[in-house]
Design a protein around this motif. Structure first.
Motif, PDB file in Angstrom:
ATOM      1  N   ASP A 192       0.925  16.445   2.210  1.00  9.89           N
ATOM      2  CA  ASP A 192       0.313  15.687   3.213  1.00  9.89           C
ATOM      3  C   ASP A 192      -1.143  16.017   3.749  1.00  9.89           C
ATOM      4  OD1 ASP A 192       1.123  17.850   4.660  1.00  9.89           O
ATOM      5  OD2 ASP A 192       2.455  16.804   6.079  1.00  9.89           O
ATOM      6  N   GLY A 193      -1.866  16.724   2.853  1.00 11.12           N
ATOM      7  CA  GLY A 193      -3.156  17.127   3.044  1.00 11.12           C
ATOM      8  C   GLY A 193      -4.038  15.990   2.851  1.00 11.12           C
ATOM      9  N   GLU A 194      -5.143  16.122   1.954  1.00  7.16           N
ATOM     10  CA  GLU A 194      -6.114  15.177   1.902  1.00  7.16           C
ATOM     11  C   GLU A 194      -5.592  13.983   1.140  1.00  7.16           C
ATOM     12  OE1 GLU A 194     -10.708  14.555  -0.084  1.00  7.16           O
ATOM     13  OE2 GLU A 194      -9.635  16.616  -0.122  1.00  7.16           O
ATOM     14  N   LEU A 195      -5.812  12.675   1.552  1.00  6.58           N
ATOM     15  CA  LEU A 195      -5.250  11.411   1.134  1.00  6.58           C
ATOM     16  C   LEU A 195      -6.510  10.480   0.767  1.00  6.58           C
ATOM     17  CD1 LEU A 195      -2.392  10.697   3.601  1.00  6.58           C
ATOM     18  CD2 LEU A 195      -2.167  11.967   1.393  1.00  6.58           C
ATOM     19  N   VAL A 196      -6.560   9.929  -0.404  1.00  5.24           N
ATOM     20  CA  VAL A 196      -7.350   8.979  -0.684  1.00  5.24           C
ATOM     21  C   VAL A 196      -7.195   7.709  -1.036  1.00  5.24           C
ATOM     22  CG1 VAL A 196      -9.451   8.350  -2.288  1.00  5.24           C
ATOM     23  CG2 VAL A 196      -9.318  10.921  -1.646  1.00  5.24           C
ATOM     24  N   TYR A 197      -7.518   6.652  -0.394  1.00  7.93           N
ATOM     25  CA  TYR A 197      -7.226   4.935  -0.649  1.00  7.93           C
ATOM     26  C   TYR A 197      -8.333   4.708  -1.522  1.00  7.93           C
ATOM     27  CZ  TYR A 197      -3.551   5.225   2.870  1.00  7.93           C
ATOM     28  OH  TYR A 197      -2.363   5.578   3.764  1.00  7.93           O
ATOM     29  N   PHE A 198      -7.936   3.756  -2.303  1.00  7.81           N
ATOM     30  CA  PHE A 198      -9.093   3.347  -3.265  1.00  7.81           C
ATOM     31  C   PHE A 198      -8.450   1.862  -3.931  1.00  7.81           C
ATOM     32  CE2 PHE A 198      -6.317   5.315  -6.282  1.00  7.81           C
ATOM     33  CZ  PHE A 198      -6.260   4.746  -7.373  1.00  7.81           C
ATOM     34  N   ILE A 223      -3.613  -5.915   3.998  1.00  8.94           N
ATOM     35  CA  ILE A 223      -2.430  -6.590   3.281  1.00  8.94           C
ATOM     36  C   ILE A 223      -2.012  -5.761   1.996  1.00  8.94           C
ATOM     37  CG2 ILE A 223      -3.251  -8.302   1.436  1.00  8.94           C
ATOM     38  CD1 ILE A 223      -0.686  -8.997   4.298  1.00  8.94           C
ATOM     39  N   ALA A 224      -3.193  -5.269   1.314  1.00  5.93           N
ATOM     40  CA  ALA A 224      -2.636  -4.274   0.232  1.00  5.93           C
ATOM     41  C   ALA A 224      -2.115  -2.913   0.602  1.00  5.93           C
ATOM     42  CB  ALA A 224      -4.205  -4.098  -0.742  1.00  5.93           C
ATOM     43  N   THR A 225      -2.479  -2.674   1.884  1.00 10.45           N
ATOM     44  CA  THR A 225      -1.840  -1.360   2.508  1.00 10.45           C
ATOM     45  C   THR A 225      -0.318  -1.740   2.755  1.00 10.45           C
ATOM     46  OG1 THR A 225      -3.819  -0.863   3.316  1.00 10.45           O
ATOM     47  CG2 THR A 225      -2.172   0.514   4.094  1.00 10.45           C
ATOM     48  N   ILE A 226      -0.058  -2.945   3.404  1.00  8.01           N
ATOM     49  CA  ILE A 226       1.113  -3.329   4.069  1.00  8.01           C
ATOM     50  C   ILE A 226       2.243  -3.270   2.722  1.00  8.01           C
ATOM     51  CG2 ILE A 226       2.688  -5.324   4.380  1.00  8.01           C
ATOM     52  CD1 ILE A 226       1.627  -3.817   6.850  1.00  8.01           C
ATOM     53  N   VAL A 268      -7.207  16.568  -3.648  1.00  4.67           N
ATOM     54  CA  VAL A 268      -6.426  15.501  -3.142  1.00  4.67           C
ATOM     55  C   VAL A 268      -5.091  15.436  -3.226  1.00  4.67           C
ATOM     56  CG1 VAL A 268      -6.515  13.048  -2.978  1.00  4.67           C
ATOM     57  CG2 VAL A 268      -8.602  14.098  -3.116  1.00  4.67           C
ATOM     58  N   ASP A 269      -4.378  15.451  -2.273  1.00  3.34           N
ATOM     59  CA  ASP A 269      -2.631  15.493  -2.553  1.00  3.34           C
ATOM     60  C   ASP A 269      -2.185  14.239  -2.941  1.00  3.34           C
ATOM     61  OD1 ASP A 269      -2.090  18.184  -1.841  1.00  3.34           O
ATOM     62  OD2 ASP A 269      -1.854  17.738   0.184  1.00  3.34           O
ATOM     63  N   ARG A 270      -2.643  13.174  -2.586  1.00  2.19           N
ATOM     64  CA  ARG A 270      -2.127  11.940  -2.941  1.00  2.19           C
ATOM     65  C   ARG A 270      -3.452  10.818  -3.091  1.00  2.19           C
ATOM     66  NH1 ARG A 270       3.389  10.338   0.156  1.00  2.19           N
ATOM     67  NH2 ARG A 270       4.423  12.361   0.172  1.00  2.19           N
ATOM     68  N   PHE A 271      -3.365   9.994  -4.037  1.00  6.47           N
ATOM     69  CA  PHE A 271      -4.363   8.893  -4.201  1.00  6.47           C
ATOM     70  C   PHE A 271      -3.742   7.544  -4.196  1.00  6.47           C
ATOM     71  CE2 PHE A 271      -5.982  12.264  -6.992  1.00  6.47           C
ATOM     72  CZ  PHE A 271      -7.166  12.441  -6.693  1.00  6.47           C
ATOM     73  N   TYR A 272      -3.946   6.728  -3.311  1.00  2.76           N
ATOM     74  CA  TYR A 272      -3.219   5.533  -2.774  1.00  2.76           C
ATOM     75  C   TYR A 272      -3.973   4.391  -3.308  1.00  2.76           C
ATOM     76  CZ  TYR A 272      -0.097   7.659   0.723  1.00  2.76           C
ATOM     77  OH  TYR A 272       0.680   8.337   1.229  1.00  2.76           O
ATOM     78  N   ALA A 273      -3.563   3.551  -4.346  1.00  2.00           N
ATOM     79  CA  ALA A 273      -4.164   2.710  -5.098  1.00  2.00           C
ATOM     80  C   ALA A 273      -3.695   1.316  -4.629  1.00  2.00           C
ATOM     81  CB  ALA A 273      -3.819   2.649  -6.670  1.00  2.00           C
ATOM     82  N   TYR A 330       0.347  -4.381  -9.364  1.00  2.00           N
ATOM     83  CA  TYR A 330       0.852  -3.681  -8.242  1.00  2.00           C
ATOM     84  C   TYR A 330       0.321  -2.318  -7.804  1.00  2.00           C
ATOM     85  CZ  TYR A 330       4.652  -6.237 -10.740  1.00  2.00           C
ATOM     86  OH  TYR A 330       5.569  -7.237 -11.186  1.00  2.00           O
ATOM     87  N   PRO A 331       0.574  -2.231  -6.547  1.00  2.00           N
ATOM     88  CA  PRO A 331      -0.057  -0.848  -5.903  1.00  2.00           C
ATOM     89  C   PRO A 331       0.944   0.142  -6.281  1.00  2.00           C
ATOM     90  CG  PRO A 331       1.442  -2.169  -4.270  1.00  2.00           C
ATOM     91  CD  PRO A 331       1.281  -2.886  -5.443  1.00  2.00           C
ATOM     92  N   THR A 332       0.213   1.351  -6.370  1.00  2.00           N
ATOM     93  CA  THR A 332       0.777   2.475  -6.442  1.00  2.00           C
ATOM     94  C   THR A 332       0.429   3.897  -5.738  1.00  2.00           C
ATOM     95  OG1 THR A 332       1.658   4.072  -8.833  1.00  2.00           O
ATOM     96  CG2 THR A 332      -0.715   3.252  -8.440  1.00  2.00           C
ATOM     97  N   ILE A 333       1.209   4.959  -5.902  1.00  2.00           N
ATOM     98  CA  ILE A 333       0.866   6.127  -5.334  1.00  2.00           C
ATOM     99  C   ILE A 333       0.618   7.192  -6.353  1.00  2.00           C
ATOM    100  CG2 ILE A 333       1.261   7.999  -3.357  1.00  2.00           C
ATOM    101  CD1 ILE A 333       2.738   5.763  -1.884  1.00  2.00           C
ATOM    102  N   LEU A 334      -0.467   7.871  -6.608  1.00  2.00           N
ATOM    103  CA  LEU A 334      -0.580   8.847  -7.573  1.00  2.00           C
ATOM    104  C   LEU A 334      -0.432  10.336  -6.932  1.00  2.00           C
ATOM    105  CD1 LEU A 334      -3.673   7.487  -9.401  1.00  2.00           C
ATOM    106  CD2 LEU A 334      -1.260   7.426 -10.007  1.00  2.00           C
ATOM    107  N   ILE A 335       0.567  10.867  -7.144  1.00  2.00           N
ATOM    108  CA  ILE A 335       0.977  12.431  -6.612  1.00  2.00           C
ATOM    109  C   ILE A 335       0.069  13.345  -7.401  1.00  2.00           C
ATOM    110  CG2 ILE A 335       2.601  13.967  -6.015  1.00  2.00           C
ATOM    111  CD1 ILE A 335       2.797  11.311  -4.725  1.00  2.00           C
ATOM    112  N   ASN A 336      -0.760  14.129  -6.908  1.00  2.00           N
ATOM    113  CA  ASN A 336      -1.661  14.967  -7.673  1.00  2.00           C
ATOM    114  C   ASN A 336      -1.000  16.508  -8.006  1.00  2.00           C
ATOM    115  OD1 ASN A 336      -3.679  16.207  -8.869  1.00  2.00           O
ATOM    116  ND2 ASN A 336      -4.886  16.093  -6.926  1.00  2.00           N
ATOM    117  N   TYR A 337      -0.491  16.573  -9.300  1.00  3.64           N
ATOM    118  CA  TYR A 337       0.098  17.888  -9.535  1.00  3.64           C
ATOM    119  C   TYR A 337      -0.877  19.183  -9.795  1.00  3.64           C
ATOM    120  CZ  TYR A 337       5.059  16.783  -9.416  1.00  3.64           C
ATOM    121  OH  TYR A 337       6.197  16.313  -8.886  1.00  3.64           O
TER     122      TYR A 337
END
Length: 467
Positions: free
Chosen positions: A88-94, A156-159, A304-309, A326-333
């Motif tokens: 739950d560190g750095e998050l990026v929305y794009f 609305i994309a975030t919802i 970045v821990d997670r990227f929110y598309a 579709y929206p997606t969340i990318l978990i950064n391994y």
């Protein structure tokens, strides 16, 4: 094979194993667990990476939710044998247009939409349940003159991303009334790096050494449960067993199967009572899926821990999904495990569509879908091809039929459904599983653990009353 047992548990997932642990501790050791799969764990499924030997991906549960009130996490800390990571560190929305979307562009509007939904049903409890998509449209029709169009699109994309990727279902199917109607989580979420298979093993270690070989019968699906007499009779394909108590830990979706030719169908004698029949069509599961992309090198931010598309478009044809539908969340391994891999979260119908792609072209088709999305977080001009792709298959899994329960339009509140199972059919026919607990643990692995604890206590107390 036949046998008489004090308790038979159907399902060797976390809830079934916890039920057995507490029964055994309470002096009940004449226990049999029947498991349809060829392994224990149920919907907890860990897969070792073939390219990065120290990395494990969980295709089922991946996190310790409710870190302040999660006994599985507490045990992992106490034993020190599970690697974990707070992602739950750095998050990026794009989105398709912007490589970075600052949170001020959407968060206040997103919060207001959620508040609008809550107030709508608080002011009018008889307001018909509609989809999350419909109530967002309703909000916009009333408030559009107060909202900047660009900020509205991002809000609305975030919802969608919050609703769809928590429930595993498209927003045009999700219940507006219940999609955000849940208790707040009790603490942070913790990524299980070692894999939930080790969490399961921690539980198994609390049972006698030979329990897995002597008291768990794998590859054994139940075909009939006859509770017409005081002794319960359970029939599988080849064997019959009897018991004083039975605890069923099946995914809730399986109780809705009424086709006798279905391999997961269970015949009840007598039939399940009216409440079960009346509510059974609400037992359908959503499908939070995962797609694992492994690469030969990292070409995105390592911190970045997670990227929110965010997605501002909708699929024209669910059977032929396009990039950004579709929206997606990318978990950064790369951030959590030090390897060049991303895990994308998906929802129905995309999860199901991916499962059913032609096997010959499946990986190519998956990469076509996600390449433009991953390109937006890329430092490379053209993202390299993945060296490996994995994905979940919960929709096609006959013993799951989805990932976990969800809240679709028209469904009752969660408490009604969980209480239906938590109260049991009788003092002898009991139910456990993560979908039989209410509150923030519902649908989570530790919720299954709590349900096993609850049912073992119930049975032990009932036995004590008869002494």
């Amino acid at each position: 094979m036949t046998g008489k047992y004090e308790v038979i548990i159907i399902g060797a997932g976390i809830s079934g194993i916890k039920t057995a642990i507490d029964l055994y501790r309470g002096g009940v050791n004449n226990i049999l667990i029947l498991e349809a799969r060829n392994c224990i764990g149920g919907r907890l499924k860990s897969v070792k990476s073939e390219n990065f030997p120290h990395v494990t991906y969980d295709l089922g549960a991946s996190w310790f939710h409710d870190a302040l009130a999660n006994p599985l996490f507490d045990k992992a800390r106490e034993l020190g044998n599970i690697d974990y990571y707070f992602d739950d560190g750095e998050l990026v929305y794009f989105d398709k247009d912007d490589k970075t979307v600052p949170s001020w562009k959407f968060e206040h509007i997103t919060d207001e939409i959620i508040c609008y939904i809550s107030l709508s049903y608080l002011k009018d409890p008889n307001k018909p349940d509609i989809s999350l998509k419909q109530i967002c449209q309703e909000y916009y029709e009333k408030k559009h003159d107060l909202i900047d169009p660009d900020r509205w699109g991002k809000a609305i994309a975030t919802i969608r991303i919050f609703g769809e990727l928590w429930h595993g279902e498209s927003w045009d199917n999700l219940s507006a009334k219940f999609v955000f109607d849940e208790d707040g989580h009790l603490g942070r979420n913790v990524l299980v790096k070692s894999g939930y298979s080790k969490v399961i093993q921690n539980e198994m270690n609390e049972l006698p050494d030979k329990f897995e070989t002597t008291n768990i019968k794998l590859n054994t699906s139940v075909k009939c449960i006859d509770y017409s007499n005081d002794i319960i009779n359970i029939h599988t394909g080849n064997d019959s067993f009897s018991c004083d108590y039975v605890v069923l830990t099946l995914p809730r979706s399986l109780y809705s199967i009424d086709d006798p030719n279905d391999p997961s169908y269970i015949k009840w004698v007598p039939e399940l009572p009216g409440d079960f029949k009346k509510l059974s069509h609400y037992f359908e599961a959503g499908s939070l899926g995962k797609v694992v992309f492994e690469f030969s090198e990292c070409f995105w931010s390592e911190t970045v821990d997670r990227f929110y598309a965010l997605s501002k478009q909708e699929p024209k044809n669910p059977n032929d999904p396009q990039p950004w539908d579709y929206p997606t969340i990318l978990i950064n391994y790369q951030a959590n495990s030090g390897v060049p891999a991303l895990v994308a979260l998906t929802q129905n119908p995309l999860s199901s569509t991916i499962e059913n792609f032609d096997p010959k072209t499946k990986n190519e088709r998956i990469w076509q879908l996600f390449q433009p999305v991953i390109a937006q977080i890329s430092n490379a001009k053209v993202p390299p091809q993945p060296i490996n792709i994995l994905h979940t298959s919960w929709n096609n899994d006959i013993w799951a039929r989805g990932a976990y329960c969800t809240s679709k339009v028209g469904c009752p509140d969660s408490e009604t459904l969980t209480n239906l199972f938590a109260k049991g059919l009788s003092n002898k026919i009991r139910f456990a599983g993560s979908e039989t607990v209410d509150g923030s643990a519902n649908g989570c692995a530790h919720g299954g653990w709590f349900s096993g604890q609850r049912e073992a206590k119930y049975i032990l107390d009932d036995i004590a009353k008869k002494l």
